[in-house]
Write a protein that holds these residues in place. Sequence first.
Motif, PDB file in Angstrom:
ATOM      1  N   UNK A  32      61.111 -19.662  -2.156  1.00  0.00           N
ATOM      2  CA  UNK A  32      61.922 -18.977  -2.414  1.00  0.00           C
ATOM      3  C   UNK A  32      61.767 -17.671  -3.251  1.00  0.00           C
ATOM      4  N   UNK A  33      60.796 -18.046  -4.233  1.00  0.00           N
ATOM      5  CA  UNK A  33      60.048 -16.904  -4.747  1.00  0.00           C
ATOM      6  C   UNK A  33      59.621 -15.954  -3.927  1.00  0.00           C
ATOM      7  N   UNK A  34      58.741 -16.252  -2.960  1.00  0.00           N
ATOM      8  CA  UNK A  34      58.168 -15.605  -1.938  1.00  0.00           C
ATOM      9  C   UNK A  34      59.251 -14.627  -1.070  1.00  0.00           C
ATOM     10  N   UNK A  35      60.284 -15.341  -0.948  1.00  0.00           N
ATOM     11  CA  UNK A  35      61.560 -14.889   0.008  1.00  0.00           C
ATOM     12  C   UNK A  35      61.983 -13.713  -0.828  1.00  0.00           C
ATOM     13  N   UNK A  36      62.243 -13.869  -2.200  1.00  0.00           N
ATOM     14  CA  UNK A  36      62.825 -12.921  -3.037  1.00  0.00           C
ATOM     15  C   UNK A  36      61.942 -11.658  -3.117  1.00  0.00           C
ATOM     16  N   UNK A  37      60.579 -11.908  -3.458  1.00  0.00           N
ATOM     17  CA  UNK A  37      59.836 -10.915  -3.462  1.00  0.00           C
ATOM     18  C   UNK A  37      59.677 -10.004  -2.158  1.00  0.00           C
ATOM     19  N   UNK A  38      59.619 -10.568  -0.827  1.00  0.00           N
ATOM     20  CA  UNK A  38      59.742  -9.847   0.230  1.00  0.00           C
ATOM     21  C   UNK A  38      61.073  -9.109   0.247  1.00  0.00           C
ATOM     22  N   UNK A  39      62.310  -9.722   0.338  1.00  0.00           N
ATOM     23  CA  UNK A  39      63.518  -8.897   0.443  1.00  0.00           C
ATOM     24  C   UNK A  39      63.590  -7.830  -0.493  1.00  0.00           C
ATOM     25  N   UNK A  40      63.064  -8.015  -1.890  1.00  0.00           N
ATOM     26  CA  UNK A  40      63.227  -7.067  -3.001  1.00  0.00           C
ATOM     27  C   UNK A  40      62.287  -5.746  -2.675  1.00  0.00           C
ATOM     28  N   UNK A  41      61.164  -6.047  -2.116  1.00  0.00           N
ATOM     29  CA  UNK A  41      60.281  -5.062  -1.498  1.00  0.00           C
ATOM     30  C   UNK A  41      60.977  -4.165  -0.452  1.00  0.00           C
ATOM     31  N   UNK A  42      61.575  -4.942   0.578  1.00  0.00           N
ATOM     32  CA  UNK A  42      62.162  -4.208   1.595  1.00  0.00           C
ATOM     33  C   UNK A  42      63.382  -3.278   0.949  1.00  0.00           C
ATOM     34  N   UNK A  43      64.065  -3.757   0.191  1.00  0.00           N
ATOM     35  CA  UNK A  43      65.105  -3.091  -0.598  1.00  0.00           C
ATOM     36  C   UNK A  43      64.520  -2.067  -1.586  1.00  0.00           C
ATOM     37  N   UNK A  44      63.322  -1.931  -1.867  1.00  0.00           N
ATOM     38  CA  UNK A  44      62.689  -1.021  -2.946  1.00  0.00           C
ATOM     39  C   UNK A  44      63.079  -1.472  -4.191  1.00  0.00           C
ATOM     40  N   UNK A  45      63.266  -2.769  -4.554  1.00  0.00           N
ATOM     41  CA  UNK A  45      63.661  -3.230  -5.819  1.00  0.00           C
ATOM     42  C   UNK A  45      62.502  -4.113  -6.375  1.00  0.00           C
TER      43      UNK A  45
END
Length: 148
Positions: A32-45
């Motif tokens: 879940x942590x890896x997924x959150x980091x990936x998604x936030x990277x895509x969203x520039x957050x």
Amino acid sequence: MTSLRTPEAALSVGHPTYSQTFPCKPSTAEIGRDLVRDVLGVWHLDNLADRATLIVTELVANASRHTLCSEIRLTIALPDATRLRVGVVDREPARLPILGQAADDDESGRGLLLVDAVADRWGYDLYGSGGRPWGKEVWAELRTGDGE
């Protein structure tokens, strides 16, 4: 797991949401942590990653400890331009989150206290109709900084 760092994944219309189902066990927190980091990277957050990963860790830990569910759904959403929402959906609507107080010598019981400390707000939503919910989502929100 497929990487979210592709041009197609970065394009969004409306209010983007990402969700994925995982086993309801403590080791899911790392995924879940890896997924959150990936998604936030895509969203520039990326600036929200530390707090968002702490939140997902605690929400996954609570679901795996306090429910009998075999699966949970992790959700990461931008309900609007000013808020990031991270949530965990389980199928135990009767097991509602309670913000407790842990004694100094307690080895657990501080998860929601941590979420409360780092999130701008948190809560839960029941899912279902007719007065018989089938599940709940425990969520926490962080301000994105947009619109301030």
